[in-house]
Design a protein around this motif. Structure first.
Motif, short mmCIF file in Angstrom:
data_model
loop_
_atom_site.label_atom_id
_atom_site.label_comp_id
_atom_site.label_asym_id
_atom_site.label_seq_id
_atom_site.Cartn_x
_atom_site.Cartn_y
_atom_site.Cartn_z
N THR A 146 1.00 -0.74 -0.37
CA THR A 146 -0.40 0.25 -0.14
C THR A 146 1.06 1.40 0.20
N PRO A 147 1.03 1.86 -1.19
CA PRO A 147 1.85 2.87 -0.92
C PRO A 147 1.83 4.38 -0.05
N SER A 148 -0.02 4.09 -0.18
CA SER A 148 -0.43 4.98 0.10
C SER A 148 -0.32 5.30 1.75
N TYR A 149 0.52 3.91 2.09
CA TYR A 149 0.98 3.79 3.79
C TYR A 149 2.16 4.67 4.45
N LEU A 150 3.03 5.02 3.47
CA LEU A 150 3.63 5.89 3.55
C LEU A 150 3.00 7.60 4.15
N LYS A 151 3.74 8.35 5.16
CA LYS A 151 3.56 8.96 5.71
C LYS A 151 3.98 10.10 4.57
N ALA A 152 2.73 11.43 4.65
CA ALA A 152 3.25 12.55 3.81
C ALA A 152 4.59 13.06 3.91
N PRO A 153 5.77 13.04 4.48
CA PRO A 153 7.16 13.50 4.49
C PRO A 153 8.05 12.64 4.37
N GLN A 154 7.90 10.84 4.02
CA GLN A 154 7.77 10.36 3.32
C GLN A 154 7.89 10.02 2.13
N ILE A 155 6.48 10.72 1.31
CA ILE A 155 6.21 10.84 -0.37
C ILE A 155 7.48 12.19 -0.73
N ASN A 156 7.24 12.80 0.41
CA ASN A 156 7.91 13.95 -0.22
C ASN A 156 9.28 13.74 -0.27
N ARG A 157 9.61 12.94 0.41
CA ARG A 157 11.19 12.54 0.56
C ARG A 157 11.83 11.54 -0.51
N LEU A 158 10.40 10.70 -1.00
CA LEU A 158 10.57 9.69 -2.14
C LEU A 158 11.03 10.48 -3.47
N PHE A 159 9.56 11.19 -3.30
CA PHE A 159 9.65 12.25 -4.95
C PHE A 159 11.00 12.99 -4.92
N GLU A 160 11.35 14.02 -3.88
CA GLU A 160 12.17 14.39 -3.77
C GLU A 160 13.74 13.90 -4.96
N HIS A 161 13.55 12.63 -4.10
CA HIS A 161 14.40 11.81 -4.88
C HIS A 161 14.70 11.27 -5.55
N LEU A 162 13.31 10.94 -6.82
CA LEU A 162 12.90 10.42 -8.08
C LEU A 162 12.87 11.51 -9.13
N TRP A 163 13.28 12.64 -8.35
CA TRP A 163 13.13 13.45 -9.52
C TRP A 163 14.86 13.65 -9.77
N LYS A 164 15.61 13.63 -9.10
CA LYS A 164 16.87 14.02 -9.60
C LYS A 164 17.29 12.61 -9.35
N ASN A 165 16.75 11.67 -10.11
CA ASN A 165 17.70 10.74 -10.60
C ASN A 165 16.88 9.93 -11.59
N VAL A 166 15.57 10.92 -12.20
CA VAL A 166 14.70 9.83 -13.11
C VAL A 166 14.59 11.20 -14.07
N ARG A 167 14.47 10.95 -15.47
CA ARG A 167 13.77 11.62 -16.34
C ARG A 167 12.72 11.98 -16.45
N THR A 168 11.98 12.59 -16.99
CA THR A 168 10.11 12.52 -17.14
C THR A 168 10.11 13.03 -18.83
N ARG A 169 9.08 12.76 -19.62
CA ARG A 169 8.23 13.80 -20.68
C ARG A 169 7.54 14.53 -20.10
N PRO A 170 7.04 14.86 -20.86
CA PRO A 170 5.50 15.87 -20.73
C PRO A 170 4.77 15.04 -20.38
N ASP A 171 4.68 13.77 -21.09
CA ASP A 171 3.27 13.02 -21.08
C ASP A 171 3.82 11.47 -20.59
N THR A 172 4.70 11.06 -19.05
CA THR A 172 4.97 9.92 -18.41
C THR A 172 4.02 10.09 -17.56
N GLU A 173 3.49 8.58 -17.71
CA GLU A 173 2.46 8.65 -16.91
C GLU A 173 2.69 8.20 -15.59
N ILE A 174 2.57 8.95 -14.46
CA ILE A 174 2.85 8.18 -12.64
C ILE A 174 1.83 7.96 -12.06
N THR A 175 1.25 6.34 -11.92
CA THR A 175 0.83 6.36 -11.10
C THR A 175 1.16 6.17 -9.76
#
Length: 515
Positions: A146-175
């Motif tokens: 259950t990804p929504s088990y993560l609390k807001a600070p953990q979610i923020n931390r995960l996304f912040e790091h992800l976008w430093k390491n993963v390139r996306t395009r305007p049409d990239t689907e993020i589920t």
């Protein structure tokens, strides 16, 4: 789905008229009566519910072996589908067979998130060594658990790091997967806001049923009230790209509450559904429930009726099937699922997190399925790969057929250009038999499933597995003492060499299917 006449019963959805419950049952009954189950069984296509499992990987886990991380990543494509596994839940749903931990302490979750961040960095480095684009995601999927088990600070931390390491395009689907029970948490709005701020543009949540008794029996940890509260919160945030998971064949489920679930959710505005049959594994509580009280479950005939009822009602409402078991109203259902079936050779699947499985450059692989082992591997600077296998060309052709039939179909000319193998000739006996049974249509070099074939897609896919792999898996089964405890059997998401259940249960299901 095939073109159908508009039903005459009341039940408007926009300018469409939905079939009544009685009409849906009548239609489903006609479809089931027309199926020659004995012929499909003889052809190896029909499997009883207890024998059934979807083709999730090929080769299956039981065939895979120790593999060097360089072999896994060496031929990665310049664009990838990225999957991240979050292995935490608040309750143990009886039907779930994926790796997870229940009610993990926040400190332990923090440790896992930290390991996942390092995993992201490590995979980015390994991919960059093979492809100058690095991690360049056409789609990203947060699953679980259950990804929504993560609390807001953990979610923020995960996304912040992800976008430093993963390139996306305007049409990239993020589920991102949600559990409706998230609304019971004191910080639920913070979690939803953090997910939205992270860039998620497709939201998936498992409902399975809208019947309270069914949900209680499944230990889902939510009811109808939580579903409607979650929908309200998402609507307030102008979030509308929603996808709902449903399962048929559940305990206490019947044709009436199945029909009511689908119609109620369409009334609530849902325009994307994943609708799967219940799958049994010995390690799951729901399997033990069935062995004690099989009468609580729909029989095989009713499972088929539920499938056809869903197809009939959704088609009448303007939904389109694609890939198989996925339904969307006037739009692409899921880019990652479609890519996995239609273009995985051009757009590999990269797995991040414990128990994730991926496919890179012809190599099927699994990450370790234990949190402590996962964290230890990451801490040591190693890829958390458990097992894998690099497929020779003929096996890649087999895999392409198994997965391609689920979505856009199979083009034999494309396979010959890519692998130098004439799949139409190689599998002529199998294709001829499937065509005679009305399961596939072949026009020139293109093969697609018929509507009947979509009903039995995984049994059809099984037919294209090689003798080498099926024989090896049969031998591996001989070494398994306790399927409910053995990690290889427990996390093997494949019907190939599936161990059957004791007690003649499959025979009772066969009898039900003929009723």
């Amino acid at each position: 789905m095939r073109e159908q006449n508009q039903p005459s019963a009341p039940g408007a959805r926009g300018d469409r008229i939905l079939p009544s419950f009685a009409e849906a049952v009548e239609y489903a009954d006609q479809q089931v009566r027309a199926i020659a189950l004995d012929d499909l069984r003889a052809a190896g296509v029909y499997r009883t519910p207890l024998e059934y499992y979807l083709v999730g990987t090929y080769p299956p886990l039981k065939f895979l072996h120790d593999i060097d991380e360089h072999e896994v990543f060496r031929d990665v494509t310049s664009s990838q589908n990225v999957y991240l596994h979050i292995p935490f839940c608040e309750q143990y749903c009886t039907f779930c067979h994926f790796y997870k931990e229940i009610n993990a302490a926040d400190s332990w979750v923090d440790r896992y998130v930290g390991a996942l961040l390092d995993d992201i960095s490590g995979v980015q480095q390994r991919v960059s060594a093979e492809s100058p684009e690095g991690l360049n995601a056409s789609s990203i999927y947060f699953g679980g658990g259950t990804p929504s088990y993560l609390k807001a600070p953990q979610i923020n931390r995960l996304f912040e790091h992800l976008w430093k390491n993963v390139r996306t395009r305007p049409d990239t689907e993020i589920t991102f997967e949600l559990h409706p029970g998230v609304v019971r948490q004191p910080d639920y709005e913070d979690r939803l806001d953090a997910i939205a701020a992270g860039g998620v543009n497709r939201w998936v949540f498992g409902i399975q049923s809208m019947d309270e008794d069914v949900l209680t029996k499944l230990n889902r940890g939510h009811g109808r009230a939580e579903v409607y509260r979650l929908l309200e919160l998402l609507d307030q945030r102008d979030i509308h790209n929603l996808n709902v998971d449903l399962i048929f064949g559940l305990p206490l489920q019947n044709l009436r509450n199945w029909y009511d679930t689908i119609v109620e959710l369409m009334d609530a505005g849902i325009e994307k559904f994943n609708i799967f049959p219940l799958m049994f594994k010995r390690s799951d509580p729901i399997t033990r429930q069935y062995m004690r009280n099989p009468e609580l479950f729909p029989d095989a005939a009713d499972r088929l009726r539920m499938h056809y009822m869903a197809e009939y009602v959704l088609d009448a409402a303007g939904f389109v099937r694609g890939p198989v078991f996925y339904y969307a109203k006037g739009k692409v259902h899921s880019q990652q699922q479609q890519n996995k079936f239609d273009s995985i050779e051009e757009d590999n699947l990269v797995a991040l997190g414990v128990s994730g499985f991926g496919y890179i450059g012809g190599t099927q692989y699994y990450n370790v399925c234990d949190n402590q082992q996962y964290m230890d591997a990451i801490s040591a600077g190693k890829a958390p790969v458990w097992r894998g296998h690099t497929l020779p060309d003929e096996e890649r052709v087999r895999r392409a057929i198994m997965f391609g039939i689920r979505s856009g179909g199979v083009n034999f000319d494309v396979l010959q250009q890519r692998y130098g193998i004439d799949a139409g000739e190689l599998f002529a006996p199998e294709i001829g038999r499937l065509s005679d049974l009305g399961l596939v249509s072949v026009e020139g070099a293109q093969m697609n499933l018929t509507d009947l074939g979509c009903t039995f897609v995984d049994g059809i896919g099984y037919l294209f597995a090689s003798e080498e792999i099926t024989s090896y898996v049969a031998g591996a089964n001989e070494l398994i003492v306790s399927p409910s405890q053995d990690p290889v059997d427990r996390y093997d998401y494949s019907p190939i060499g599936r161990l059957d259940l004791p007690g003649g249960i499959a025979d009772r299901y066969r009898d039900g299917a003929r009723s």
